[in-house]
Write a protein that holds these residues in place. Structure first.
Motif, PDB file in Angstrom:
ATOM      1  N   ASN A   1       0.824  -1.209   0.000  1.00  0.00           N
ATOM      2  CA  ASN A   1       0.000   0.000   0.000  1.00  0.00           C
ATOM      3  C   ASN A   1       0.859   1.259   0.000  1.00  0.00           C
ATOM      4  O   ASN A   1       0.503   2.264  -0.601  1.00  0.00           O
ATOM      5  CB  ASN A   1      -0.949   0.014   1.190  1.00  0.00           C
ATOM      6  N   PHE A   2       2.018   1.197   0.679  1.00  0.00           N
ATOM      7  CA  PHE A   2       2.939   2.336   0.667  1.00  0.00           C
ATOM      8  C   PHE A   2       3.509   2.540  -0.737  1.00  0.00           C
ATOM      9  O   PHE A   2       3.677   3.674  -1.181  1.00  0.00           O
ATOM     10  CB  PHE A   2       4.070   2.140   1.676  1.00  0.00           C
ATOM     11  N   ARG A   3       3.794   1.442  -1.417  1.00  0.00           N
ATOM     12  CA  ARG A   3       4.308   1.548  -2.794  1.00  0.00           C
ATOM     13  C   ARG A   3       3.255   2.178  -3.708  1.00  0.00           C
ATOM     14  O   ARG A   3       3.572   3.050  -4.523  1.00  0.00           O
ATOM     15  CB  ARG A   3       4.718   0.173  -3.304  1.00  0.00           C
ATOM     16  N   LEU A   4       2.025   1.726  -3.561  1.00  0.00           N
ATOM     17  CA  LEU A   4       0.940   2.262  -4.400  1.00  0.00           C
ATOM     18  C   LEU A   4       0.716   3.746  -4.142  1.00  0.00           C
ATOM     19  O   LEU A   4       0.607   4.533  -5.083  1.00  0.00           O
ATOM     20  CB  LEU A   4      -0.350   1.478  -4.154  1.00  0.00           C
ATOM     21  N   ILE A   5       0.659   4.139  -2.885  1.00  0.00           N
ATOM     22  CA  ILE A   5       0.387   5.541  -2.575  1.00  0.00           C
ATOM     23  C   ILE A   5       1.537   6.427  -3.015  1.00  0.00           C
ATOM     24  O   ILE A   5       1.334   7.567  -3.435  1.00  0.00           O
ATOM     25  CB  ILE A   5       0.029   5.757  -1.082  1.00  0.00           C
ATOM     26  N   SER A   6       2.768   5.911  -2.972  1.00  0.00           N
ATOM     27  CA  SER A   6       3.894   6.731  -3.430  1.00  0.00           C
ATOM     28  C   SER A   6       3.803   6.980  -4.929  1.00  0.00           C
ATOM     29  O   SER A   6       4.121   8.073  -5.404  1.00  0.00           O
ATOM     30  CB  SER A   6       5.239   6.112  -3.045  1.00  0.00           C
ATOM     31  N   GLU A   7       3.329   6.002  -5.690  1.00  0.00           N
ATOM     32  CA  GLU A   7       3.120   6.201  -7.130  1.00  0.00           C
ATOM     33  C   GLU A   7       2.028   7.233  -7.379  1.00  0.00           C
ATOM     34  O   GLU A   7       2.161   8.100  -8.241  1.00  0.00           O
ATOM     35  CB  GLU A   7       2.763   4.877  -7.820  1.00  0.00           C
ATOM     36  N   VAL A   8       0.958   7.133  -6.617  1.00  0.00           N
ATOM     37  CA  VAL A   8      -0.145   8.088  -6.757  1.00  0.00           C
ATOM     38  C   VAL A   8       0.330   9.494  -6.426  1.00  0.00           C
ATOM     39  O   VAL A   8       0.047  10.453  -7.159  1.00  0.00           O
ATOM     40  CB  VAL A   8      -1.346   7.677  -5.870  1.00  0.00           C
ATOM     41  N   ILE A   9       1.079   9.638  -5.335  1.00  0.00           N
ATOM     42  CA  ILE A   9       1.581  10.955  -4.947  1.00  0.00           C
ATOM     43  C   ILE A   9       2.463  11.534  -6.040  1.00  0.00           C
ATOM     44  O   ILE A   9       2.334  12.708  -6.391  1.00  0.00           O
ATOM     45  CB  ILE A   9       2.327  10.889  -3.589  1.00  0.00           C
ATOM     46  N   GLY A  10       3.335  10.717  -6.608  1.00  0.00           N
ATOM     47  CA  GLY A  10       4.203  11.181  -7.695  1.00  0.00           C
ATOM     48  C   GLY A  10       3.409  11.671  -8.893  1.00  0.00           C
ATOM     49  O   GLY A  10       3.702  12.728  -9.460  1.00  0.00           O
ATOM     50  N   LYS A  11       2.387  10.918  -9.276  1.00  0.00           N
ATOM     51  CA  LYS A  11       1.569  11.309 -10.423  1.00  0.00           C
ATOM     52  C   LYS A  11       0.771  12.577 -10.147  1.00  0.00           C
ATOM     53  O   LYS A  11       0.675  13.461 -10.995  1.00  0.00           O
ATOM     54  CB  LYS A  11       0.656  10.159 -10.836  1.00  0.00           C
ATOM     55  N   VAL A  12       0.213  12.678  -8.952  1.00  0.00           N
ATOM     56  CA  VAL A  12      -0.546  13.866  -8.592  1.00  0.00           C
ATOM     57  C   VAL A  12       0.377  15.088  -8.549  1.00  0.00           C
ATOM     58  O   VAL A  12       0.010  16.168  -9.015  1.00  0.00           O
ATOM     59  CB  VAL A  12      -1.294  13.673  -7.247  1.00  0.00           C
ATOM     60  N   MET A  13       1.574  14.903  -8.011  1.00  0.00           N
ATOM     61  CA  MET A  13       2.537  16.011  -7.978  1.00  0.00           C
ATOM     62  C   MET A  13       2.902  16.450  -9.394  1.00  0.00           C
ATOM     63  O   MET A  13       3.122  17.631  -9.647  1.00  0.00           O
ATOM     64  CB  MET A  13       3.803  15.607  -7.211  1.00  0.00           C
ATOM     65  N   GLY A  14       2.947  15.514 -10.314  1.00  0.00           N
ATOM     66  CA  GLY A  14       3.202  15.854 -11.714  1.00  0.00           C
ATOM     67  C   GLY A  14       2.049  16.623 -12.318  1.00  0.00           C
ATOM     68  O   GLY A  14       2.245  17.650 -12.980  1.00  0.00           O
ATOM     69  N   GLU A  15       0.842  16.158 -12.075  1.00  0.00           N
ATOM     70  CA  GLU A  15      -0.341  16.778 -12.669  1.00  0.00           C
ATOM     71  C   GLU A  15      -0.725  18.100 -12.007  1.00  0.00           C
ATOM     72  O   GLU A  15      -1.076  19.056 -12.682  1.00  0.00           O
ATOM     73  CB  GLU A  15      -1.531  15.810 -12.583  1.00  0.00           C
ATOM     74  N   LYS A  16      -0.671  18.152 -10.695  1.00  0.00           N
ATOM     75  CA  LYS A  16      -1.183  19.311  -9.966  1.00  0.00           C
ATOM     76  C   LYS A  16      -0.113  20.332  -9.586  1.00  0.00           C
ATOM     77  O   LYS A  16      -0.410  21.502  -9.435  1.00  0.00           O
ATOM     78  CB  LYS A  16      -1.900  18.863  -8.687  1.00  0.00           C
ATOM     79  N   ALA A  17       1.123  19.858  -9.394  1.00  0.00           N
ATOM     80  CA  ALA A  17       2.177  20.764  -8.919  1.00  0.00           C
ATOM     81  C   ALA A  17       3.277  20.978  -9.949  1.00  0.00           C
ATOM     82  O   ALA A  17       4.241  21.671  -9.672  1.00  0.00           O
ATOM     83  CB  ALA A  17       2.772  20.230  -7.618  1.00  0.00           C
ATOM     84  N   GLY A  18       3.123  20.356 -11.113  1.00  0.00           N
ATOM     85  CA  GLY A  18       4.101  20.570 -12.175  1.00  0.00           C
ATOM     86  C   GLY A  18       5.437  19.873 -11.979  1.00  0.00           C
ATOM     87  O   GLY A  18       6.436  20.263 -12.590  1.00  0.00           O
ATOM     88  N   LEU A  19       5.480  18.844 -11.136  1.00  0.00           N
ATOM     89  CA  LEU A  19       6.722  18.098 -10.928  1.00  0.00           C
ATOM     90  C   LEU A  19       7.058  17.359 -12.220  1.00  0.00           C
ATOM     91  O   LEU A  19       6.281  16.525 -12.684  1.00  0.00           O
ATOM     92  CB  LEU A  19       6.564  17.120  -9.760  1.00  0.00           C
TER      93      LEU A  19
ATOM     94  N   GLY B   1      11.848  14.989 -11.541  1.00  0.00           N
ATOM     95  CA  GLY B   1      11.410  15.185 -10.161  1.00  0.00           C
ATOM     96  C   GLY B   1      10.582  14.017  -9.663  1.00  0.00           C
ATOM     97  O   GLY B   1      10.727  13.587  -8.518  1.00  0.00           O
ATOM     98  N   GLN B   2       9.717  13.503 -10.543  1.00  0.00           N
ATOM     99  CA  GLN B   2       8.917  12.340 -10.169  1.00  0.00           C
ATOM    100  C   GLN B   2       9.809  11.130  -9.911  1.00  0.00           C
ATOM    101  O   GLN B   2       9.586  10.370  -8.964  1.00  0.00           O
ATOM    102  CB  GLN B   2       7.891  12.029 -11.252  1.00  0.00           C
ATOM    103  N   GLN B   3      10.844  10.966 -10.733  1.00  0.00           N
ATOM    104  CA  GLN B   3      11.768   9.845 -10.538  1.00  0.00           C
ATOM    105  C   GLN B   3      12.547  10.015  -9.235  1.00  0.00           C
ATOM    106  O   GLN B   3      12.758   9.057  -8.498  1.00  0.00           O
ATOM    107  CB  GLN B   3      12.729   9.709 -11.720  1.00  0.00           C
ATOM    108  N   ALA B   4      12.952  11.237  -8.943  1.00  0.00           N
ATOM    109  CA  ALA B   4      13.655  11.502  -7.684  1.00  0.00           C
ATOM    110  C   ALA B   4      12.746  11.187  -6.496  1.00  0.00           C
ATOM    111  O   ALA B   4      13.191  10.573  -5.513  1.00  0.00           O
ATOM    112  CB  ALA B   4      14.125  12.950  -7.635  1.00  0.00           C
ATOM    113  N   LEU B   5      11.487  11.577  -6.594  1.00  0.00           N
ATOM    114  CA  LEU B   5      10.534  11.283  -5.526  1.00  0.00           C
ATOM    115  C   LEU B   5      10.365   9.772  -5.376  1.00  0.00           C
ATOM    116  O   LEU B   5      10.339   9.258  -4.256  1.00  0.00           O
ATOM    117  CB  LEU B   5       9.191  11.960  -5.794  1.00  0.00           C
ATOM    118  N   ARG B   6      10.266   9.049  -6.486  1.00  0.00           N
ATOM    119  CA  ARG B   6      10.164   7.581  -6.439  1.00  0.00           C
ATOM    120  C   ARG B   6      11.369   6.982  -5.718  1.00  0.00           C
ATOM    121  O   ARG B   6      11.231   6.052  -4.920  1.00  0.00           O
ATOM    122  CB  ARG B   6      10.068   6.989  -7.842  1.00  0.00           C
TER     123      ARG B   6
END
Length: 97
Positions: free
Chosen positions: A49-67, A71-76
């Motif tokens: 579940n932690f792995r799944l939520i981290s993927e979701v957070i990365g995608k949302v940060m890309g879509e909503k915050a312009g990451l 940056g998404q790879q660094a967050l991963r």
């Protein structure tokens, strides 16, 4: 789900804790151990579940915050290290989640 107050509150808690973990820059044991303990013993949250939520957070940060992609790879990468530490704590607790 967008209108669920409890879910929204938990999301805010997750993001706040994530901010604390990121600010710790790898020195996150004191922050992470109680979180791992409660999620293993009280909530019984599987490690995946932690792995799944981290993927979701990365995608949302890309879509909503312009990451961007880098940056998404660094967050991963950071999240993978944090999740590995959670998993180690889970194993110490005997939780196979």
């Amino acid at each position: 789900m967008a209108g669920n107050a409890a879910l929204s509150a938990h999301g805010a808690t997750v993001l706040k804790k994530l901010g604390e973990l990121l600010k710790a820059r790898g020195n996150h044991g004191a922050i992470l151990k109680p979180l791992a303990n409660s999620h293993a013993t009280k909530h019984k949250i599987p490690i995946n579940n932690f792995r799944l939520i981290s993927e979701v957070i990365g995608k949302v940060m890309g879509e909503k915050a312009g990451l961007d992609a880098a940056g998404q790879q660094a967050l991963r990468s950071v999240m993978a290290a944090i999740i590995a530490d959670i998993e180690a704590d889970y194993k110490e607790l005997g939780f196979a989640g």
